[in-house]
Design a protein around this motif. Structure first.
Motif, PDB file in Angstrom:
ATOM      1  N   UNK A  10       0.843  -1.203   0.000  1.00 22.26           N
ATOM      2  CA  UNK A  10       0.000   0.000   0.000  1.00 22.26           C
ATOM      3  C   UNK A  10       0.873   1.246   0.000  1.00 22.26           C
ATOM      4  N   UNK A  11       1.872   1.283   0.870  1.00 17.58           N
ATOM      5  CA  UNK A  11       2.727   2.464   0.955  1.00 17.58           C
ATOM      6  C   UNK A  11       3.666   2.586  -0.255  1.00 17.58           C
ATOM      7  N   UNK A  12       4.072   1.464  -0.849  1.00 12.88           N
ATOM      8  CA  UNK A  12       4.869   1.546  -2.079  1.00 12.88           C
ATOM      9  C   UNK A  12       4.043   2.141  -3.218  1.00 12.88           C
ATOM     10  N   UNK A  13       2.782   1.726  -3.309  1.00 13.55           N
ATOM     11  CA  UNK A  13       1.887   2.297  -4.317  1.00 13.55           C
ATOM     12  C   UNK A  13       1.705   3.797  -4.052  1.00 13.55           C
ATOM     13  N   UNK A  14       1.487   4.143  -2.798  1.00 16.96           N
ATOM     14  CA  UNK A  14       1.311   5.550  -2.416  1.00 16.96           C
ATOM     15  C   UNK A  14       2.539   6.369  -2.792  1.00 16.96           C
ATOM     16  N   UNK A  15       3.716   5.841  -2.521  1.00 16.76           N
ATOM     17  CA  UNK A  15       4.958   6.541  -2.852  1.00 16.76           C
ATOM     18  C   UNK A  15       5.055   6.781  -4.355  1.00 16.76           C
ATOM     19  N   UNK A  55       6.119   9.074   3.531  1.00 14.03           N
ATOM     20  CA  UNK A  55       5.870   7.694   3.114  1.00 14.03           C
ATOM     21  C   UNK A  55       7.180   6.906   3.080  1.00 14.03           C
ATOM     22  N   UNK A  56       8.249   7.522   2.609  1.00 13.26           N
ATOM     23  CA  UNK A  56       9.554   6.839   2.559  1.00 13.26           C
ATOM     24  C   UNK A  56      10.009   6.427   3.951  1.00 13.26           C
ATOM     25  N   UNK A  57       9.821   7.309   4.920  1.00 16.06           N
ATOM     26  CA  UNK A  57      10.233   6.962   6.285  1.00 16.06           C
ATOM     27  C   UNK A  57       9.366   5.849   6.848  1.00 16.06           C
ATOM     28  N   UNK A  58       8.080   5.859   6.513  1.00 19.02           N
ATOM     29  CA  UNK A  58       7.206   4.770   6.950  1.00 19.02           C
ATOM     30  C   UNK A  58       7.683   3.458   6.326  1.00 19.02           C
ATOM     31  N   UNK A  59       7.988   3.497   5.038  1.00 23.73           N
ATOM     32  CA  UNK A  59       8.468   2.287   4.363  1.00 23.73           C
ATOM     33  C   UNK A  59       9.781   1.795   4.966  1.00 23.73           C
ATOM     34  N   UNK A  60      10.672   2.704   5.299  1.00 19.10           N
ATOM     35  CA  UNK A  60      11.933   2.307   5.947  1.00 19.10           C
ATOM     36  C   UNK A  60      11.656   1.541   7.242  1.00 19.10           C
ATOM     37  N   UNK A  61      10.738   2.076   8.031  1.00 18.93           N
ATOM     38  CA  UNK A  61      10.377   1.417   9.301  1.00 18.93           C
ATOM     39  C   UNK A  61       9.765   0.038   9.041  1.00 18.93           C
ATOM     40  N   UNK A  62       8.851  -0.029   8.069  1.00 21.21           N
ATOM     41  CA  UNK A  62       8.192  -1.301   7.771  1.00 21.21           C
ATOM     42  C   UNK A  62       9.192  -2.345   7.263  1.00 21.21           C
ATOM     43  N   UNK A 115      -5.132  14.608  -7.309  1.00 20.06           N
ATOM     44  CA  UNK A 115      -5.294  14.767  -5.862  1.00 20.06           C
ATOM     45  C   UNK A 115      -6.560  14.068  -5.363  1.00 20.06           C
ATOM     46  N   UNK A 116      -7.611  14.102  -6.132  1.00 26.00           N
ATOM     47  CA  UNK A 116      -8.866  13.431  -5.769  1.00 26.00           C
ATOM     48  C   UNK A 116      -8.639  11.928  -5.680  1.00 26.00           C
ATOM     49  N   UNK A 117      -7.998  11.358  -6.694  1.00 27.25           N
ATOM     50  CA  UNK A 117      -7.715   9.926  -6.683  1.00 27.25           C
ATOM     51  C   UNK A 117      -6.876   9.536  -5.471  1.00 27.25           C
ATOM     52  N   UNK A 118      -5.865  10.345  -5.166  1.00 26.29           N
ATOM     53  CA  UNK A 118      -5.013  10.026  -4.023  1.00 26.29           C
ATOM     54  C   UNK A 118      -5.775  10.135  -2.703  1.00 26.29           C
ATOM     55  N   UNK A 119      -6.560  11.177  -2.536  1.00 25.86           N
ATOM     56  CA  UNK A 119      -7.293  11.323  -1.275  1.00 25.86           C
ATOM     57  C   UNK A 119      -8.283  10.172  -1.096  1.00 25.86           C
ATOM     58  N   UNK A 120      -8.929   9.754  -2.194  1.00 29.64           N
ATOM     59  CA  UNK A 120      -9.868   8.630  -2.116  1.00 29.64           C
ATOM     60  C   UNK A 120      -9.134   7.316  -1.840  1.00 29.64           C
TER      61      UNK A 120
END
Length: 169
Positions: A10-15, A55-62, A115-120
């Motif tokens: 999920x976070x890789x897609x978000x990044x 997001x990168x820092x979250x991915x590093x932690x994960x 931005x709409x797609x990302x927020x959704x």
């Protein structure tokens, strides 16, 4: 797939989406000829860079097997931005209409859709998550919703202005 792997995906897609959005805004700068719009897009690019860092820092932690903790990322938390003050908003709209800058409508519409797609996406993923992962995704959704509202406002105003323009000169 483990729960941790699913969260990483999920976070890789978000990044990837955040980086794509940033590239769009950088490219849009070349199409925009109005100082206020350029200034707003530069601020948005800076915010997208913060989203990417968050997001990168979250991915590093994960990837290290740690839990997501958005509270540890306070230096990356964004304060709401108004991008344009009221005077700049008025001047921007007047310059767009006077200059008949049709590409601006396209740029603002595309930016709004991104931005709409990302927020959704973030809201949808947050609704399926729990705990700190849910908190992080909810934060991202709120940030993107602010961008979405900004672009929608200008897209709507520009579209309305062009729809009311006299045809044929």
């Amino acid at each position: 797939m483990s729960a941790n792997q699913a969260v990483i995906k999920v976070f890789e897609y978000a990044l990837n989406q955040e980086e794509t959005g940033k590239m769009f805004f950088q490219t849009a700068l070349q199409r925009l000829g109005i100082g206020a719009a350029v200034s707003a897009f530069k601020r948005l690019i800076a915010e997208e860079e913060k989203h990417i860092a968050f997001i990168s820092r979250i991915l590093d932690e994960l990837h290290q097997g740690k839990e997501v903790d958005p509270g540890q990322l306070q230096d990356l938390v964004l304060e709401p931005t108004d991008y344009f003050d009221e005077r700049a908003k008025k001047e921007f709209m007047e310059q767009c209409v006077q200059g008949s800058m049709v590409p601006d409508v396209t740029v603002f519409n595309t930016a709004w859709l991104i931005e709409k797609d990302l927020s959704e996406f973030y809201a949808s993923m947050a609704s399926k998550a729990q705990g700190k992962v849910k908190d992080a995704l909810s934060m991202l959704s709120r940030w993107e919703r602010q961008h979405e509202m900004f672009f929608r406002q200008f897209r709507d105003k520009l579209s309305e202005a062009y729809a009311q323009m006299p045809w044929g000169g």
